[in-house]
Design an enzyme around this catalytic site. Structure first.
Site, short mmCIF file in Angstrom:
data_model
loop_
_atom_site.label_atom_id
_atom_site.label_comp_id
_atom_site.label_asym_id
_atom_site.label_seq_id
_atom_site.Cartn_x
_atom_site.Cartn_y
_atom_site.Cartn_z
CB CYS A 50 -68.57 -18.45 -74.83
SG CYS A 50 -70.29 -18.10 -75.09
CG ASN A 51 -69.91 -13.47 -75.39
OD1 ASN A 51 -69.07 -13.74 -76.24
ND2 ASN A 51 -71.20 -13.41 -75.63
CB SER A 109 -75.27 -9.24 -73.50
OG SER A 109 -75.48 -9.72 -72.21
CD GLU A 114 -77.32 -12.70 -73.49
OE1 GLU A 114 -77.88 -13.79 -73.37
OE2 GLU A 114 -76.38 -12.33 -72.77
CD GLN A 116 -79.23 -17.09 -74.40
OE1 GLN A 116 -79.14 -15.87 -74.44
NE2 GLN A 116 -79.77 -17.80 -75.37
CG MET A 193 -81.79 -17.97 -93.57
SD MET A 193 -81.83 -16.84 -92.28
CE MET A 193 -81.74 -15.38 -93.29
#
Lengths: 419, 272
Positions: A50-51, A109, A114, A116, A193
């Site tokens: 998605c990025n 990223s 991260e 993933q 939260m």
């Protein structure tokens, strides 16, 4: 190296465009064959998250290959090439290697460190391997990228500290309890939260989860999801002695927990450690509670401080990671250059092998008179002499080519051996 | 001479381990601390070999008197610390333990290979058992106190500290408390046995269990402290800050006894 990495990420292209390309590229059964149909694309991997959308390829002709990839992407993105080029970045050869290593190590990223992205690259490369779209270069490159990512993770603290409020809370809890296995928690208020924090706790092995909420239905719904127990809101103080972790996030206008209540609970609790997080604004827990022995109380500001500090820490670690990556890129370049010597070495070996075979053939009548064992000895002797003679020239070839300099020794060997 | 060489090599490795552990504090890296633990393991190995060599050379039985006691004290500290590492994440606790061991070893090395034979009365299995058990017990108390100190620091950091990386580097409160507890328990058992062995032996040599020797009085006092602390821990479930503070207090009593006894009193226990 005729390697190219072309693509766009969250920094260079708007989400609408990335979406359009991602929809197409994530269907590898269509995207990869489309790419490989062009004769200039020798190997290809398509990474779509998605990025970022990136295509890594080994090209036949670098100029024509690059043009094809650009037009290919703009066709899928529904844009003119000129329009598309504004959003694209193109890295060639060593720069492409560097970029891939940085992406795999999560330096590029959105949330640095991260985990993933590495899995996503692994998946993309596996897809490409399964569809026979990769060869020696890309296989080696992706394999090396995984190793680099692993090294960066283990040798720097880039992924070491929490950068979200709920995870920061879990990290703090671990510095108190060591492991969260079997630790129980009480959630007072069932907001988003506290739900997030509870999810982290469970992933770390936390045991019983009690949920107290003003609307019982919501508490029950969450209890079901976490295999916990919903308790009546007004009863929550009686559960304090049962738990190790308290997460408060109600909308109450004043304190709902004071030092007296917690001290009383601790007495029944046999002085266990109690970890309390107050993520409500206005606060739910009287700050005096934090002064009690064996109670560790944090509010939302404390946690935000932790997150900010950790982000700064990661930026510092990123510099160390960059150094490490530069080292690895140099290593990859060396390997790639040494490939240049491979054809000459293969030819040299083929030539000597055929000479050995020919000569053994010529003496086959005499060899036939020997015992099986002696014949094997003779063959072994001949080939070991040849190998000893070849050893030095081959070493020279490998060294010369891995330095990436002019290949004068290779030319000499080709001439001398008439390769 | 092999044993002298082994002792010096062990000393050097302990010091190196202390330096590396110190580096891990400065550098804020757990990886470095692991390297320090490795060095300490090497040191412990050579230190153990040193005792084995001495045993075979029959120079004398370890740790009956003098500076030699310190070396045995250091050996027990290193062995128990490394054993803890098998059970919990000790992380940089070694940064506190290794320097103490190094200092003890340096002092012990002053009189290396010297004559350590005490008076004729100081021979026999009971004496050896008395000295070894008591010293081992006290060494475990030392590790317990260091874990206690680190507990109090970590507690403070967690309450007020903004020093995130130090919190990250230190072991968790739970682990520190556990180390403190295990060492107290082990140390107390060994010290009790040591005192018993000593008093039996005193009965044989001097005809009475009790001499009103200053060291006896102090040790009994410290023993009482520890007995109280263990009782509170086991029966009342004392944990954390209070338990850590008490273990420091009890160890301070032991240390005070050692200093007073070495410099001001003459007693059957004076060897240094």
């Amino acid at each position: 190296m005729k390697l190219i990495l072309i693509g766009m990420n969250y920094k260079t292209a708007p989400v609408e465009l990335r979406e359009r390309l991602q929809n197409y590229c994530s269907n590898q059964d269509v995207a990869l064959p489309d790419l490989m149909r062009n004769s200039e694309i020798k190997e290809a991997i398509c990474l779509a998250t998605c990025n970022r959308i990136e295509v890594i390829a080994r090209l036949g002709d670098p100029v024509r290959g690059e043009d094809f990839l650009k037009s290919f992407l703009s066709r899928q993105g529904n844009l003119d090439i000129e329009e598309m080029e504004k959003y694209l970045y193109v890295y060639r050869d060593i720069e492409a290697v560097l970029h891939l290593f940085r992406v795999a190590s999560s330096l590029d990223s959105m949330v640095m460190g991260e985990p993933q992205i590495l899995g996503q690259i692994k998946e993309a490369s596996r897809m490409a391997v399964d569809r026979h779209a990769t060869g020696v270069l890309l296989n080696r490159l992706t394999h090396h990228a995984f190793q680099v990512a692993k090294r960066v993770r283990s040798e720097t603290e880039i992924a070491g500290n929490a950068v979200s409020v709920s995870y920061a809370a879990v990290e703090l809890a671990k510095k108190i309890f060591g492991s969260l296995k079997g630790r129980s928690a009480l959630l007072i208020g069932a907001g988003e939260m506290s739900e997030l924090a509870a999810r982290h706790l469970i992933r770390q092995g936390a045991g019983n989860i009690f949920i107290a909420n003003r609307t019982m239905a919501r508490a029950q719904q969450m209890a079901e999801e976490f295999h916990g127990a919903a308790v009546p809101f007004d009863d929550f103080p009686s559960f304090l002695p049962e738990v190790d972790i308290v997460i408060a996030s109600t909308g109450a206008p004043g304190y709902i927990l004071n030092a007296q209540m917690v001290a009383a609970a601790l007495r029944k609790h046999k002085q266990h450690l109690l970890f309390m997080i107050d993520i409500a604004v206005p606060r739910d827990i009287d700050p005096d509670v934090g002064e009690l022995d064996n109670v560790y109380l944090y509010n939302i500001d404390h946690l935000q401080d932790v997150v900010d500090a950790n982000k700064a820490l990661r930026r510092g670690e990123a510099l160390r990671a960059e150094e490490l990556i530069a080292e690895e890129v140099a290593g990859f370049e060396k390997w790639f250059n040494s490939l240049a010597a491979v054809p000459a070495i293969v030819r040299l070996r083929e030539k000597t092998d055929s000479i050995v075979r020919g000569e053994l053939e010529r003496f086959s009548a005499w060899l036939g008179g020997l015992s099986e064992e002696d014949r094997a000895h003779v063959e072994w002797l001949v080939s070991s002499v040849v190998n000893k003679i070849l050893h030095d020239p081959i070493t020279v070839l490998k060294e010369e080519s891995s330095e990436g300099e002019e290949l004068s020794d290779m030319a000499a060997i080709r001439r001398l051996f008439k390769l | 001479m092999t044993e002298t060489l082994l002792f010096k090599a062990a000393l050097a490795a302990y010091v190196a381990s202390a330096v590396v552990y110190g580096g891990s504090l400065l550098e804020r890296r757990v990886m470095t601390a692991r390297f320090g633990a490795g060095l300490m393991l090497v040191a412990l190995g050579m230190h153990t070999l040193y005792y084995i060599f001495r045993w075979f050379a029959e120079i004398n039985i370890p740790s009956v008197g003098g500076y030699d006691t310190l070396s045995f004290f250091a050996w027990v500290m290193a062995a128990s610390y490394l054993a803890m590492q098998l059970r919990t994440k000790t992380r940089v606790l070694g940064a506190f333990v290794a320097p103490v061991i190094s200092v003890l070893m340096v002092i012990a090395s002053i009189d290396l290979g010297g004559n350590v034979a005490g008076s004729a009365a100081l021979t026999g299995t009971l004496v050896i058992a008395h000295v070894m058990l008591s010293v081992a017990g006290e060494a475990l108390f030392a590790v317990a106190s260091l874990a206690g100190v680190m507990y109090l620091i970590q507690d403070r950091l967690l309450r007020r500290g903004r020093d995130r990386s130090l919190i990250h580097l230190f072991p968790s409160l739970h682990d520190l408390d556990r180390i403190n507890h295990l060492c107290l328990f082990g140390g107390f058992s060994l010290l009790t046995l040591g005192i018993l062995a000593g008093s039996f032996w005193a009965r044989i040599v001097w005809g009475s269990h009790w001499q009103w020797d200053p060291k006896q009085v102090w040790t009994l006092l410290a023993w009482g402290f520890y007995a109280f602390l263990l009782h509170q821990r086991l029966a009342l479930g004392w944990q954390g800050r209070k338990a850590a503070r008490w273990s420091l207090l009890a160890f301070a009593a032991l240390l005070l006894m050692f200093v007073l006894e070495s410099f001001f009193f003459r007693s059957a226990h004076t060897f240094l």
